[in-house]
Design a protein around this motif. Structure first.
Motif, mmCIF file in Angstrom:
data_model
loop_
_atom_site.group_PDB
_atom_site.id
_atom_site.type_symbol
_atom_site.label_atom_id
_atom_site.label_comp_id
_atom_site.label_asym_id
_atom_site.label_seq_id
_atom_site.Cartn_x
_atom_site.Cartn_y
_atom_site.Cartn_z
ATOM 1 N N ARG A 199 -37.142 13.028 -81.107
ATOM 2 C CA ARG A 199 -36.543 14.184 -80.437
ATOM 3 C C ARG A 199 -35.234 13.837 -79.738
ATOM 4 N NH1 ARG A 199 -40.855 17.956 -79.057
ATOM 5 N NH2 ARG A 199 -39.533 18.928 -77.476
ATOM 6 N N ASP A 200 -35.209 12.691 -79.049
ATOM 7 C CA ASP A 200 -34.082 12.389 -78.164
ATOM 8 C C ASP A 200 -33.449 11.022 -78.403
ATOM 9 O OD1 ASP A 200 -34.533 14.809 -76.818
ATOM 10 O OD2 ASP A 200 -35.934 13.883 -75.433
ATOM 11 N N GLY A 201 -33.958 10.252 -79.357
ATOM 12 C CA GLY A 201 -33.533 8.859 -79.460
ATOM 13 C C GLY A 201 -32.933 8.469 -80.785
ATOM 14 N N ALA A 202 -33.338 7.297 -81.264
ATOM 15 C CA ALA A 202 -32.683 6.673 -82.404
ATOM 16 C C ALA A 202 -33.002 7.330 -83.735
ATOM 17 C CB ALA A 202 -33.086 5.196 -82.470
ATOM 18 N N ALA A 203 -34.049 8.164 -83.804
ATOM 19 C CA ALA A 203 -34.457 8.759 -85.079
ATOM 20 C C ALA A 203 -34.249 10.267 -85.102
ATOM 21 C CB ALA A 203 -35.918 8.427 -85.359
ATOM 22 N N ARG A 204 -33.280 10.764 -84.359
ATOM 23 C CA ARG A 204 -33.048 12.209 -84.306
ATOM 24 C C ARG A 204 -32.718 12.803 -85.677
ATOM 25 N NH1 ARG A 204 -30.284 10.571 -79.715
ATOM 26 N NH2 ARG A 204 -28.298 10.682 -80.838
ATOM 27 N N ASP A 205 -32.132 12.006 -86.557
ATOM 28 C CA ASP A 205 -31.713 12.505 -87.867
ATOM 29 C C ASP A 205 -32.703 12.147 -88.977
ATOM 30 O OD1 ASP A 205 -31.191 9.794 -87.643
ATOM 31 O OD2 ASP A 205 -29.434 9.859 -88.961
ATOM 32 N N ARG A 206 -33.903 11.679 -88.624
ATOM 33 C CA ARG A 206 -34.850 11.209 -89.626
ATOM 34 C C ARG A 206 -36.134 12.030 -89.618
ATOM 35 N NH1 ARG A 206 -32.571 7.347 -92.977
ATOM 36 N NH2 ARG A 206 -34.725 7.273 -93.731
ATOM 37 N N ASP A 207 -36.581 12.420 -90.812
ATOM 38 C CA ASP A 207 -37.902 13.016 -90.962
ATOM 39 C C ASP A 207 -38.937 11.956 -91.309
ATOM 40 O OD1 ASP A 207 -37.188 15.664 -90.441
ATOM 41 O OD2 ASP A 207 -36.619 16.030 -92.521
ATOM 42 N N ASP A 208 -38.482 10.812 -91.816
ATOM 43 C CA ASP A 208 -39.368 9.708 -92.182
ATOM 44 C C ASP A 208 -38.887 8.434 -91.486
ATOM 45 O OD1 ASP A 208 -40.898 11.178 -94.282
ATOM 46 O OD2 ASP A 208 -38.948 11.209 -95.271
ATOM 47 N N PHE A 209 -39.738 7.841 -90.684
ATOM 48 C CA PHE A 209 -39.409 6.558 -90.065
ATOM 49 C C PHE A 209 -40.672 5.949 -89.481
ATOM 50 C CE2 PHE A 209 -39.302 9.280 -86.358
ATOM 51 C CZ PHE A 209 -39.651 8.468 -85.277
ATOM 52 N N VAL A 210 -40.593 4.668 -89.203
ATOM 53 C CA VAL A 210 -41.667 3.948 -88.518
ATOM 54 C C VAL A 210 -41.089 3.339 -87.254
ATOM 55 C CG1 VAL A 210 -43.202 1.940 -88.597
ATOM 56 C CG2 VAL A 210 -43.039 3.467 -90.570
ATOM 57 N N LEU A 211 -41.766 3.530 -86.137
ATOM 58 C CA LEU A 211 -41.394 2.873 -84.893
ATOM 59 C C LEU A 211 -42.238 1.620 -84.746
ATOM 60 C CD1 LEU A 211 -39.976 2.888 -82.044
ATOM 61 C CD2 LEU A 211 -42.074 3.948 -81.220
ATOM 62 N N LEU A 212 -41.595 0.469 -84.659
ATOM 63 C CA LEU A 212 -42.286 -0.786 -84.369
ATOM 64 C C LEU A 212 -42.150 -1.046 -82.879
ATOM 65 C CD1 LEU A 212 -43.764 -3.357 -85.236
ATOM 66 C CD2 LEU A 212 -41.535 -4.382 -85.745
ATOM 67 N N TRP A 213 -43.276 -0.969 -82.154
ATOM 68 C CA TRP A 213 -43.259 -1.136 -80.700
ATOM 69 C C TRP A 213 -43.380 -2.622 -80.369
ATOM 70 C CZ3 TRP A 213 -42.214 1.920 -76.664
ATOM 71 C CH2 TRP A 213 -42.535 1.456 -75.392
ATOM 72 N N LEU A 214 -42.432 -3.119 -79.585
ATOM 73 C CA LEU A 214 -42.402 -4.515 -79.185
ATOM 74 C C LEU A 214 -42.313 -4.564 -77.667
ATOM 75 C CD1 LEU A 214 -39.761 -5.691 -81.822
ATOM 76 C CD2 LEU A 214 -42.240 -6.029 -81.946
ATOM 77 N N GLY A 215 -43.456 -4.752 -77.040
ATOM 78 C CA GLY A 215 -43.516 -4.847 -75.584
ATOM 79 C C GLY A 215 -44.427 -5.992 -75.215
ATOM 80 N N HIS A 216 -45.374 -5.744 -74.315
ATOM 81 C CA HIS A 216 -46.380 -6.774 -74.038
ATOM 82 C C HIS A 216 -47.196 -7.045 -75.303
ATOM 83 C CE1 HIS A 216 -45.793 -7.347 -69.761
ATOM 84 N NE2 HIS A 216 -45.641 -6.037 -69.635
ATOM 85 N N GLY A 217 -47.492 -5.990 -76.042
ATOM 86 C CA GLY A 217 -48.180 -6.117 -77.315
ATOM 87 C C GLY A 217 -47.338 -5.528 -78.425
ATOM 88 N N THR A 218 -47.949 -5.350 -79.587
ATOM 89 C CA THR A 218 -47.253 -4.774 -80.732
ATOM 90 C C THR A 218 -48.016 -3.553 -81.227
ATOM 91 O OG1 THR A 218 -48.455 -6.214 -82.261
ATOM 92 C CG2 THR A 218 -46.318 -6.984 -81.471
ATOM 93 N N GLY A 219 -47.297 -2.642 -81.791
ATOM 94 C CA GLY A 219 -47.903 -1.453 -82.369
ATOM 95 C C GLY A 219 -46.890 -0.774 -83.260
ATOM 96 N N ALA A 220 -47.319 0.236 -83.976
ATOM 97 C CA ALA A 220 -46.414 0.995 -84.828
ATOM 98 C C ALA A 220 -46.851 2.450 -84.841
ATOM 99 C CB ALA A 220 -46.385 0.436 -86.250
ATOM 100 N N ALA A 221 -45.902 3.332 -85.036
ATOM 101 C CA ALA A 221 -46.183 4.754 -85.207
ATOM 102 C C ALA A 221 -45.479 5.202 -86.474
ATOM 103 C CB ALA A 221 -45.693 5.562 -84.009
ATOM 104 N N VAL A 222 -46.137 6.061 -87.235
ATOM 105 C CA VAL A 222 -45.638 6.485 -88.541
ATOM 106 C C VAL A 222 -45.322 7.978 -88.506
ATOM 107 C CG1 VAL A 222 -46.180 6.693 -90.993
ATOM 108 C CG2 VAL A 222 -46.983 4.701 -89.702
ATOM 109 N N ILE A 223 -44.077 8.318 -88.795
ATOM 110 C CA ILE A 223 -43.644 9.704 -88.923
ATOM 111 C C ILE A 223 -43.219 9.912 -90.363
ATOM 112 C CG2 ILE A 223 -42.028 11.488 -88.162
ATOM 113 C CD1 ILE A 223 -43.763 10.683 -85.880
ATOM 114 N N LEU A 224 -43.895 10.806 -91.076
ATOM 115 C CA LEU A 224 -43.559 11.136 -92.458
ATOM 116 C C LEU A 224 -43.444 12.649 -92.587
ATOM 117 C CD1 LEU A 224 -45.916 8.705 -94.426
ATOM 118 C CD2 LEU A 224 -43.481 8.395 -93.907
ATOM 119 N N ASP A 225 -42.386 13.112 -93.257
ATOM 120 C CA ASP A 225 -42.125 14.547 -93.385
ATOM 121 C C ASP A 225 -42.092 15.227 -92.017
ATOM 122 O OD1 ASP A 225 -42.077 14.364 -96.193
ATOM 123 O OD2 ASP A 225 -44.253 14.553 -96.290
#
Length: 453
Positions: A199-225
């Motif tokens: 909505r407000d960040g690095a993927a504003r122009d993308r309908d398909d992307f994966v966020l790789l979370w790198l903090g204390h731990g690791t995780g990912a979120a999948v946005i498709l279509d």
């Protein structure tokens, strides 16, 4: 079957409210133009929404003309108040906003590992109550919570998860009890961060992307279509459990040690930095790993070079082909071709050291980290082909365009699927932002919903 007059009015009202939310204050004439409705219909809905307390006159249009200026109408932002929580293993952060998402108050509290479940829950709930009082919110309409762990897709509840504090699950029930009438929504923290980046960040122009979370731990979120994908059990993106080369064992059903987490979690990054002689002071509540990555980027590209001189223009990815002394290799032979320049990649190029001196410790550390991250990213790319991966969390933000370009160069060698790697625009704050957006959307959907036919 045509809509009944009452349903048609409700739909028109909702459309007008959405436009006022997205565009800001508008005149009746502007609402007519944007909605395509007739002047009498717009006049009726403005009168109806004003009488209901949804909108009010907030000023006058700027154009000077004969007679009075047109009135500007805006949403009554204090009709409902919202709260968003970022619940971590080490503490809680909270923001309270109005219906438009404007932050009115924010605060955080650390919660130590030795704090009992009851006291931890009380600290967190008291923080929400104090912050709401500071914001002038007598009552919260909706509370959005971002927490680590799995969310049951059938019930929306936070599931039991080994390794997470017991107070996490108790907190949701405690908030529902202490905040009567409030809608309490809990969501996985990485999923919320992805929504915020979309909505407000690095993927504003993308309908398909994966966020790789790198903090204390690791995780990912999948946005498709354009949609968040959860999986059958709500576990899509549990990349910390991904079996990868370069670890001493395999993960288990209850422990991600031996998986990708062992390469890219904060503790692993801190050890990697120590091996390469990269140092940084511990500062703030975020992971020390982010401070180390930021110090490496600053030392290599934004400050003093390894020979004591200032860093200057050159090829910052030239060392990608060199063997790093820790972490799995991304599979390269010889030197890289530097990735093409792209918006936001300023500062990616710099001399890696004095001529003939070899890469600096900071460069070697960033290369080794990029090697590790590329293993996980390449696996995601091979299965999902998202076209874009955002390096999020505090570590992803600290690495910025420098780290993203290095990971992208390795993915180009490892995969035939074209993939852009971008740094987070929101970093660790993405979880709170995503929780607030979720709370706002839920509240507006309820408040602005047309009646059932």
């Amino acid at each position: 079957m045509p809509a009944s007059p009452s349903t048609a009015r409700a739909i028109n009202d909702r459309l007008a409210l959405r436009l006022l939310q997205e565009e800001g204050p508008l005149t009746a004439g502007q609402l007519k133009q944007l909605t395509g409705l007739s002047r009498p219909t717009v006049a009726d809905l403005v009168e109806r929404l004003t009488a209901a307390g949804f909108i009010a006159v907030v000023g006058e249009a700027g154009e000077q003309r004969r007679g009075p200026n047109a009135k500007l109408y805006g949403i009554v932002a204090d009709r409902a108040h919202l709260a968003a929580l970022d619940v971590r293993t080490e503490g809680v952060s909270v923001v309270v906003s109005d219906l438009l998402g404007r932050v009115l108050a924010e605060a955080s509290v650390p919660i130590g590992d030795d704090t009992g479940t009851g006291p931890a829950v009380e600290q967190a709930v008291a923080l929400v109550e104090r912050t709401s009082e500071e914001a002038g919110a007598d009552r919260l309409h909706t509370v959005g919570i971002g927490a680590p762990g799995l969310i049951d897709p059938a019930t929306g509840d936070l599931r039991d998860s080994t390794g997470l504090p017991a107070w996490h699950r108790r907190l949701v029930a405690a908030l529902a009890e202490r905040l009567p009438g409030a809608r309490v929504i809990v969501e996985n923290e990485t999923n919320l961060a992805a929504r915020a980046e979309q909505r407000d960040g690095a993927a504003r122009d993308r309908d398909d992307f994966v966020l790789l979370w790198l903090g204390h731990g690791t995780g990912a979120a999948v946005i498709l279509d354009g949609r968040l994908r959860r999986g059958a059990s709500g576990g899509t993106g549990e990349i910390g459990f991904l079996p990868v080369p370069g670890t001493t064992g395999l993960p288990s059903a209850t422990d991600c040690e031996g998986g990708f987490h062992s390469l890219a979690g904060a503790a692993a990054i801190e050890r990697l930095a120590e091996e390469h002689g990269v140092r940084a002071p511990r500062a703030g509540a975020g992971p020390w790993a982010a401070e180390l990555v930021g110090a490496a980027v600053q030392g290599a590209f934004g400050g003093v070079g390894p020979d004591g001189g200032a860093a200057s223009a050159g090829d910052g990815t030239a060392s990608d082909g060199a063997e790093s002394d820790s972490g799995p290799r991304a599979g390269s032979e010889g030197g890289d071709v530097a990735p093409p320049e792209k918006p936001g990649s300023e500062g990616v190029r710099a001399v890696d050291g004095t001529a003939g001196a070899g890469p600096s410790p900071e460069i070697r550390f960033l290369d080794a980290l990029a090697d590790r991250l590329a293993v996980g990213v390449a696996s995601v790319v091979a299965v999902l082909d998202p076209g874009c991966v955002v390096l999020g969390g505090e570590v992803g933000q600290a690495g910025g365009a420098v780290l993203a370009a290095r990971v992208e160069a390795r993915i180009r060698r490892m995969s035939p699927l074209a993939t852009e790697v971008r740094p987070s625009a929101l970093g660790g704050g993405a979880v709170l932002r995503g929780a607030l957006l979720t709370a706002r959307d839920r509240a507006q959907d309820e408040l602005f919903a047309p009646p059932e036919r």
